[in-house]
Design a protein around this motif. Structure first.
Motif, PDB file in Angstrom:
ATOM      1  N   CYS A  56     -12.137  34.440   8.118  1.00 20.98           N
ATOM      2  CA  CYS A  56     -13.427  33.784   7.897  1.00 20.98           C
ATOM      3  C   CYS A  56     -14.324  34.686   7.060  1.00 20.98           C
ATOM      4  O   CYS A  56     -15.479  34.358   6.792  1.00 20.98           O
ATOM      5  CB  CYS A  56     -14.097  33.422   9.223  1.00 20.98           C
ATOM      6  SG  CYS A  56     -14.459  34.838  10.268  1.00 20.98           S
ATOM      7  N   SER A  76     -15.982  29.140  10.277  1.00 23.26           N
ATOM      8  CA  SER A  76     -14.593  28.851  10.639  1.00 23.26           C
ATOM      9  C   SER A  76     -13.641  29.698   9.816  1.00 23.26           C
ATOM     10  O   SER A  76     -13.935  30.036   8.672  1.00 23.26           O
ATOM     11  CB  SER A  76     -14.270  27.375  10.376  1.00 23.26           C
ATOM     12  OG  SER A  76     -15.070  26.538  11.155  1.00 23.26           O
ATOM     13  N   ARG A  78     -10.612  29.965   7.438  1.00 24.08           N
ATOM     14  CA  ARG A  78     -10.111  29.003   6.455  1.00 24.08           C
ATOM     15  C   ARG A  78      -9.205  29.695   5.444  1.00 24.08           C
ATOM     16  O   ARG A  78      -9.585  30.672   4.826  1.00 24.08           O
ATOM     17  CB  ARG A  78     -11.258  28.353   5.683  1.00 24.08           C
ATOM     18  CG  ARG A  78     -12.205  27.538   6.522  1.00 24.08           C
ATOM     19  CD  ARG A  78     -13.356  26.990   5.683  1.00 24.08           C
ATOM     20  NE  ARG A  78     -14.368  26.393   6.517  1.00 24.08           N
ATOM     21  CZ  ARG A  78     -14.357  25.132   6.936  1.00 24.08           C
ATOM     22  NH1 ARG A  78     -13.381  24.337   6.562  1.00 24.08           N
ATOM     23  NH2 ARG A  78     -15.316  24.677   7.711  1.00 24.08           N
ATOM     24  N   ASP A  97      -6.878  26.521   9.410  1.00 24.03           N
ATOM     25  CA  ASP A  97      -7.333  27.592  10.295  1.00 24.03           C
ATOM     26  C   ASP A  97      -6.196  28.270  11.051  1.00 24.03           C
ATOM     27  O   ASP A  97      -6.418  29.062  11.950  1.00 24.03           O
ATOM     28  CB  ASP A  97      -8.392  27.084  11.277  1.00 24.03           C
ATOM     29  CG  ASP A  97      -7.842  26.105  12.301  1.00 24.03           C
ATOM     30  OD1 ASP A  97      -6.631  25.781  12.264  1.00 24.03           O
ATOM     31  OD2 ASP A  97      -8.636  25.644  13.138  1.00 24.03           O
TER      32      ASP A  97
END
Length: 193
Positions: A56, A76, A78, A97
């Motif tokens: 993140c 989040s 990613r 994720d």
């Protein structure tokens, strides 16, 4: 990280990380990041995967200073996300994720130095492309975790809303996209005929 100097002539809104830079070598090691340059010619590296962990983290290269600096992390983790600049904000859309492809999205406000969520897309997307055209973001193609997509969505920042728009003819993941002024292209083609 190593110090790195960009010459002013090397900086453009479409530039990728230059060959030989440590961030560029990481893709060969399995790190997948999204790169985006803002209007002040700062380059952002967003999220990624380091062969073990989904990230993140966010880093910014200011070519005037010539060094990478950490900025606040995204909300989040990613990898294989789409990124674009709209209205002075840096958007990070979709991605993976580590457990699934994502429909969620967030934006970074460089003035406030903070991330905030935006409305999720209709479809989960990873390995897709995001571009800005005429004040809207477009997310196209990608993969939803089970198949490649031909769908495309448009984001209106004023309404904080995604709408489905005309799908592409073919399904595409790991897609690339670029914006070309079609009106100017048509004018040029008409003059040459």
């Amino acid at each position: 990280m190593e110090d790195f100097q960009l010459k002013e002539s090397q900086v453009s809104s479409q530039q990728q990380v230059p060959p030989g830079h440590p961030m560029a070598r990481n893709e060969l090691l399995g790190i997948w990041m999204s790169y985006m340059m803002d209007k002040d010619s700062c380059l952002y590296a967003l999220g990624g995967f380091d062969s073990t962990n989904y990230q993140c983290t966010v880093e910014r290269l200011d070519p005037r200073v010539g060094k990478w600096m950490s900025v606040p992390p995204m909300m989040s983790r990613r990898s294989s996300c789409g990124a674009a600049i709209l209205g002075g904000m840096l958007y990070c859309v979709g991605g993976n994720d580590g457990t699934m492809c994502m429909a969620s999205a967030e934006r970074f406000n460089p003035r406030r130095n903070t991330w905030e969520p935006i409305t999720a897309m209709h479809s989960r997307r990873s390995t897709h492309e995001v571009v800005e055209i005429d004040g809207f973001l477009y997310a196209l193609g990608g993969n939803d975790g089970s198949s490649s997509l031909n769908s495309m969505e448009r984001y209106d920042a004023k309404l904080n809303k995604w709408v489905l728009v005309t799908s592409m003819l073919a399904r595409r993941s790991s897609v690339g996209a670029a914006v070309l002024d079609c009106l100017q292209l048509e004018k040029g083609l008409n003059k040459s005929t």
